[in-house]
Write a protein that holds these residues in place. Structure first.
Motif, mmCIF file in Angstrom:
data_model
loop_
_atom_site.group_PDB
_atom_site.id
_atom_site.type_symbol
_atom_site.label_atom_id
_atom_site.label_comp_id
_atom_site.label_asym_id
_atom_site.label_seq_id
_atom_site.Cartn_x
_atom_site.Cartn_y
_atom_site.Cartn_z
ATOM 1 N N MET A 1 0.946 -1.148 -0.199
ATOM 2 C CA MET A 1 0.191 0.153 0.144
ATOM 3 C C MET A 1 0.882 1.307 0.015
ATOM 4 O O MET A 1 1.879 1.352 0.549
ATOM 5 C CB MET A 1 -0.947 -0.043 1.296
ATOM 6 N N ASN A 2 0.504 2.250 -0.796
ATOM 7 C CA ASN A 2 1.143 3.626 -0.561
ATOM 8 C C ASN A 2 0.283 4.459 0.697
ATOM 9 O O ASN A 2 -0.763 4.713 0.658
ATOM 10 C CB ASN A 2 0.688 4.276 -1.811
ATOM 11 N N LEU A 3 1.062 4.487 1.729
ATOM 12 C CA LEU A 3 0.477 4.710 3.148
ATOM 13 C C LEU A 3 -0.061 6.099 3.029
ATOM 14 O O LEU A 3 -1.100 6.573 3.608
ATOM 15 C CB LEU A 3 1.448 4.444 4.348
ATOM 16 N N ASP A 4 0.703 6.961 2.217
ATOM 17 C CA ASP A 4 0.409 8.477 2.213
ATOM 18 C C ASP A 4 -0.957 8.656 1.334
ATOM 19 O O ASP A 4 -1.913 9.280 1.908
ATOM 20 C CB ASP A 4 1.569 9.256 1.468
ATOM 21 N N ALA A 5 -1.027 7.768 0.339
ATOM 22 C CA ALA A 5 -2.291 7.986 -0.437
ATOM 23 C C ALA A 5 -3.684 7.252 0.417
ATOM 24 O O ALA A 5 -4.596 7.948 0.238
ATOM 25 C CB ALA A 5 -2.239 7.156 -1.784
ATOM 26 N N VAL A 6 -3.434 6.165 1.139
ATOM 27 C CA VAL A 6 -4.414 5.535 1.946
ATOM 28 C C VAL A 6 -4.770 6.491 2.979
ATOM 29 O O VAL A 6 -5.824 6.780 3.322
ATOM 30 C CB VAL A 6 -4.016 4.225 2.259
ATOM 31 N N ARG A 7 -3.698 7.167 3.681
ATOM 32 C CA ARG A 7 -4.112 8.217 4.721
ATOM 33 C C ARG A 7 -4.687 9.291 4.303
ATOM 34 O O ARG A 7 -5.978 9.496 5.053
ATOM 35 C CB ARG A 7 -2.673 8.548 5.190
ATOM 36 N N GLU A 8 -4.575 9.699 3.175
ATOM 37 C CA GLU A 8 -5.448 10.935 2.461
ATOM 38 C C GLU A 8 -6.638 10.421 2.232
ATOM 39 O O GLU A 8 -7.807 11.073 2.647
ATOM 40 C CB GLU A 8 -4.821 11.446 1.448
ATOM 41 N N LEU A 9 -7.087 9.108 1.610
ATOM 42 C CA LEU A 9 -8.176 8.529 1.199
ATOM 43 C C LEU A 9 -9.011 8.225 2.698
ATOM 44 O O LEU A 9 -10.304 8.801 2.660
ATOM 45 C CB LEU A 9 -8.096 7.345 0.502
ATOM 46 N N PHE A 10 -8.437 7.738 3.714
ATOM 47 C CA PHE A 10 -9.017 7.816 4.947
ATOM 48 C C PHE A 10 -9.602 8.972 5.376
ATOM 49 O O PHE A 10 -10.768 9.176 5.831
ATOM 50 C CB PHE A 10 -7.898 6.947 5.933
ATOM 51 N N ASP A 11 -8.769 9.977 5.396
ATOM 52 C CA ASP A 11 -9.156 11.306 5.804
ATOM 53 C C ASP A 11 -10.347 11.979 5.347
ATOM 54 O O ASP A 11 -11.304 12.402 6.017
ATOM 55 C CB ASP A 11 -8.068 12.178 5.849
ATOM 56 N N THR A 12 -10.490 11.745 3.924
ATOM 57 C CA THR A 12 -11.588 12.247 3.063
ATOM 58 C C THR A 12 -12.840 11.621 3.342
ATOM 59 O O THR A 12 -13.730 11.971 3.528
ATOM 60 C CB THR A 12 -11.032 12.117 1.597
ATOM 61 N N GLU A 13 -12.626 10.219 3.211
ATOM 62 C CA GLU A 13 -14.005 9.393 3.212
ATOM 63 C C GLU A 13 -14.558 9.147 4.844
ATOM 64 O O GLU A 13 -15.553 9.205 4.853
ATOM 65 C CB GLU A 13 -13.424 8.199 2.396
ATOM 66 N N MET A 14 -13.522 8.895 5.650
ATOM 67 C CA MET A 14 -14.114 8.361 6.915
ATOM 68 C C MET A 14 -14.118 9.591 8.070
ATOM 69 O O MET A 14 -14.620 9.357 8.944
ATOM 70 C CB MET A 14 -13.115 7.334 7.447
ATOM 71 N N ARG A 15 -13.472 10.785 7.683
ATOM 72 C CA ARG A 15 -13.347 11.679 8.646
ATOM 73 C C ARG A 15 -14.118 13.213 7.981
ATOM 74 O O ARG A 15 -15.008 13.606 8.509
ATOM 75 C CB ARG A 15 -11.886 12.157 8.944
ATOM 76 N N ARG A 16 -13.518 13.617 6.755
ATOM 77 C CA ARG A 16 -13.997 15.030 6.277
ATOM 78 C C ARG A 16 -15.470 14.855 5.754
ATOM 79 O O ARG A 16 -16.238 15.625 5.954
ATOM 80 C CB ARG A 16 -13.144 15.480 5.293
ATOM 81 N N ASN A 17 -15.910 13.526 5.190
ATOM 82 C CA ASN A 17 -17.252 13.349 4.715
ATOM 83 C C ASN A 17 -18.137 12.740 5.663
ATOM 84 O O ASN A 17 -19.128 12.190 5.169
ATOM 85 C CB ASN A 17 -17.072 12.796 3.301
ATOM 86 N N ALA A 18 -17.823 12.521 6.940
ATOM 87 C CA ALA A 18 -18.316 11.682 7.546
ATOM 88 C C ALA A 18 -19.422 12.343 8.843
ATOM 89 O O ALA A 18 -19.883 11.787 9.834
ATOM 90 C CB ALA A 18 -17.689 10.529 8.517
ATOM 91 N N GLY A 19 -19.736 13.546 8.703
ATOM 92 C CA GLY A 19 -20.479 14.298 9.714
ATOM 93 C C GLY A 19 -21.114 15.579 9.290
ATOM 94 O O GLY A 19 -20.967 15.899 8.020
ATOM 95 N N GLU A 20 -21.271 16.436 10.072
ATOM 96 C CA GLU A 20 -21.604 17.866 9.883
ATOM 97 C C GLU A 20 -20.571 18.638 9.750
ATOM 98 O O GLU A 20 -19.904 19.056 10.610
ATOM 99 C CB GLU A 20 -22.482 18.135 11.059
#
Length: 259
Positions: A1-20
């Motif tokens: 895995m490209n950890l930097d790319a997965v970290r950015e994807l995780f931040d986007t999908e599971m944090r930035r897009n996950a609430g109000e």
């Protein structure tokens, strides 16, 4: 895995897009308000040294006005670097840090190998949730009734977003775990997995990971993610093929403690 790319994807999908999502007037914060029986948290923020204190104060005002305890889920790659110190100064109380671990679901989806006498039970109703609660209380030594209410509500309202499994010895639960599936994301998240003391070290945790990875793969999820206690479950997950993305620490705030 490209950890930097997965970290950015995780931040986007599971944090930035996950609430109000709150705009710049509130310091670029994403929060979730779940009410008295739900989960209340700040999931993500994009703060600077100039905006952090005001953003923290605003979240305290919001949840305090509702009479709700909440957590600020901090990640070690969040900014500013001194955000933990600012949270402490505002009255937050930290829990122990955990490693954010991610693995590719297909590579982890092996057949669960259980010790003799142990079977896996899929939870579909309140009776199963009661077994899950009992298993968590045996494993962690604390009241899990609130978690039981939350999981039962989700299982009732959105059963396709959740899979709960209990490891049973006869009629007694000895471990329990769940996977949560957020639509529109590539991550299935793994929770629980604590095992009763007399059954630890026998492969049950590993089997629960394998079972949930198989479920995630069957549902089309690319990654599985788990927050792991640094000295116990993290080494197990690393041996299974997980990699560490970050360190997360919940900072808890109660209107009572802040008064």
């Amino acid at each position: 895995m490209n950890l930097d790319a997965v970290r950015e994807l995780f931040d986007t999908e599971m944090r930035r897009n996950a609430g109000e999502r709150l705009g710049p007037d509130f310091g670029h914060v994403v929060r979730h308000t779940g009410g008295a029986q739900g989960w209340n948290a700040v999931l993500w923020s994009d703060l600077t040294e100039d905006t952090a204190d005001a953003a923290v104060a605003e979240q305290v005002r919001h949840f305090t006005a509702l009479g709700l305890d909440f957590e600020w889920k901090h990640y070690s790659h969040d900014r500013p670097e001194d955000l933990p110190q600012r949270l402490l100064a505002a009255g937050f109380v930290p829990e122990g840090p955990e490693a954010v671990m991610v693995g590719e679901a297909a590579g982890l989806a092996t057949d669960p190998v259980l010790p003799d006498g142990v079977r896996l039970l899929e939870v579909t109703d309140k009776t199963g949730i009661d077994l899950m609660v009992r298993a968590h209380e045996l494993a962690f030594g604390e009241d899990s009734s609130r978690l039981g209410h939350q999981i039962l509500a989700r299982l009732t309202e959105a059963p396709d977003t959740l899979s709960v499994i209990v490891a049973m010895v006869g009629d007694e639960p000895v471990s329990a775990a769940r996977a949560e599936f957020d639509p529109g994301t590539q991550f299935a998240t793994l929770w629980g997995g604590g095992t009763a003391p007399e059954w630890r070290g026998k492969g049950i945790y590993r089997a629960l990971v394998a079972h949930r990875a198989r479920t995630a793969t069957a549902r089309g999820y690319r990654y599985v993610q788990s927050d792991a206690v640094l000295d116990t479950s993290r080494p197990i997950l690393q041996r299974l093929g997980f990699a560490q993305l970050s360190i997360t620490t919940p900072y808890n705030y109660s209107p009572t403690q802040g008064s």
